[in-house]
Design an enzyme around this catalytic site. Structure first.
Site, short mmCIF file in Angstrom:
data_model
loop_
_atom_site.label_atom_id
_atom_site.label_comp_id
_atom_site.label_asym_id
_atom_site.label_seq_id
_atom_site.Cartn_x
_atom_site.Cartn_y
_atom_site.Cartn_z
N SER A 267 0.81 -1.20 0.00
CA SER A 267 0.00 0.00 0.00
C SER A 267 0.86 1.27 0.00
O SER A 267 1.72 1.41 -0.86
CB SER A 267 -0.96 -0.06 1.19
N HIS B 89 -7.69 -5.81 0.40
CA HIS B 89 -6.47 -5.01 0.52
C HIS B 89 -5.69 -5.52 1.75
O HIS B 89 -6.08 -5.23 2.89
CB HIS B 89 -6.90 -3.56 0.72
#
Ligand code: GCU
Length: 399
Positions: free
Chosen positions: A234, A377
């Site tokens: 990320s 995610h």
């Protein structure tokens, strides 16, 4: 936020992508030598000026203090080291705490995986006595072991890797006013480190931290310095790409769900965009990036240029099916488009015919890899299995 967020493929737009090989005032580079000598420095400079800012300079002094070493860690398979990196410059000091596992019985130098962590060193390990990251540096104080699922140290050790990590907050606490307590304080006055002064960015401070980890690894003869990989998830995936673009000593990079201003194309209207990211996380980027909100097509680069800066070293771009915010298809298209530069070096990249793959069917490519994991995610064991396969394949190709 001035611009809405789109997650419908039909509205993503079909903007033409610039080619990293084209020179800004006409002409085109056509060889690896021209790329390295002419075009690569221009692109690195563009990303420095318009997006991430420069990395911190080298401090006058960098010293590694071994605070503790245990030889029966992780149930007896690893050596655990906790190192404090002391930095000093211009009469000021700063430190970074490192958690480092090495295989216990390595007979020859081993490869390593380096990466920053989100929740704190004590939170990524299941071992109950790891020195905790200082609470003041943490964005949200995390409990011991709370982030361990993303860091399967035992699994990586069993696969022959050393693994090293530090907390992002030790370089730059991840908040608007974090700059004043960041590593940048070694080089700037407090007036230069306010939330409004955005030359000294978090992403470049974090990238500098990745390089400190690399240098610590390089100081240990049991580490194979030609096989030091950088991993980032990320915002730390954006960081990993930027760190490896700046420092050729990283053997390769894994960008996991790095999204906007990471591996995902900015010219696609899908998921997070520059308007949102610069308004929400202004401390990550230089201020000039704000002015590209809604004008992404006017940037002199797109994110495949960032991947290209790492060529010919291997880059694995990872996405997740439910992580639309990071634009999996935009990450794939950037990975594919970077192939143009890899081909100058005789590597095929993902290949000109590559198509967006179904979930969990990795494309390991030649120099550039891509996969779409089923799920959210995150960084999961399934991700690490793909990573290990990619590293193995890339290592065999280059030998
Ligand atoms: C937010 C941000 C992303 C970033 C992510 C993360 O979602 O918008 O750009 O990648 O945080 O770091 O987890």
């Amino acid at each position: 936020m001035a611009f809405p967020i789109n997650t419908e493929e039909a509205k993503a737009g079909q903007l033409p992508l610039p080619s990293p090989l084209d020179r800004p005032r006409g002409g085109r580079v056509g060889s690896a030598v021209e790329w390295n000598n002419i075009r690569r420095p221009e692109i690195l400079d563009d990303f420095t000026r318009l997006m991430y800012g420069a990395l911190p300079p080298r401090p006058e002094s960098v010293r590694f203090e071994l605070r503790r070493e245990l030889s029966g860690a992780l149930g007896g398979i690893a050596k655990r080291r906790e190192v404090r990196i002391h930095l000093a410059n211009d009469g000021k000091t700063h430190f970074v705490d490192v958690l480092w596992y090495l295989p216990l019985h390595a007979e020859k130098p081993v490869p390593a995986i380096a990466g920053l962590n989100f929740p704190g060193n004590h939170a990524v390990s299941t071992e109950p006595d790891v020195y905790p990251t200082e609470t003041s540096r943490l964005t949200q104080p995390a409990e011991r072991g709370a982030g361990a699922s993303r860091w399967p140290f035992s699994e990586l050790i069993r696969n022959g890797f050393s693994v090293i990590t530090a907390n992002r907050g030790d370089l730059f606490p991840d908040r608007a006013d974090g700059r004043a307590e960041s590593v940048w304080k070694l080089f700037r006055t407090p007036e230069e480190l306010t939330p409004e002064q955005r030359d000294c960015t978090a992403i470049s401070a974090w990238a500098f931290g990745c390089i400190l980890l690399l240098e610590l690894l390089e100081s240990e003869p049991l580490i194979d310095r030609k096989r030091i990989w950088l991993h980032g998830h990320s915002r730390l995936g954006k960081t990993a790409l930027w760190a490896a673009a700046n420092d050729p000593r990283f053997a390769g990079v894994v960008s996991n769900d790095s999204g906007c201003c990471g591996a995902a194309l900015s010219r696609r209207n899908f998921g997070e965009h520059i308007s949102y990211i610069t308004e929400t996380f202004p401390w990550w980027f230089r201020k000039v990036l704000d002015s590209y909100a809604g004008r992404e097509a006017e940037l002199p680069f797109d994110q495949h240029f960032l991947i290209s800066l790492i060529a010919p070293r291997p880059v694995l771009v990872a996405s997740a099916t439910e992580d639309l915010w990071a634009d999996p298809r935009g990450e794939f298209l950037a990975a594919k488009a970077a192939g143009e530069v890899y081909r100058l070096f005789g590597a095929a990249g993902l290949g000109e015919e590559a198509e967006f793959p179904p979930p969990d069917r990795p494309l390991y490519g030649d120099g550039v890899g891509y996969y779409l994991r089923t799920g959210k995610h995150d960084v999961t064991l399934a991700d690490w299995q793909f990573v290990l396969q990619f590293i193995e394949k890339s290592t065999n190709c280059s030998n």
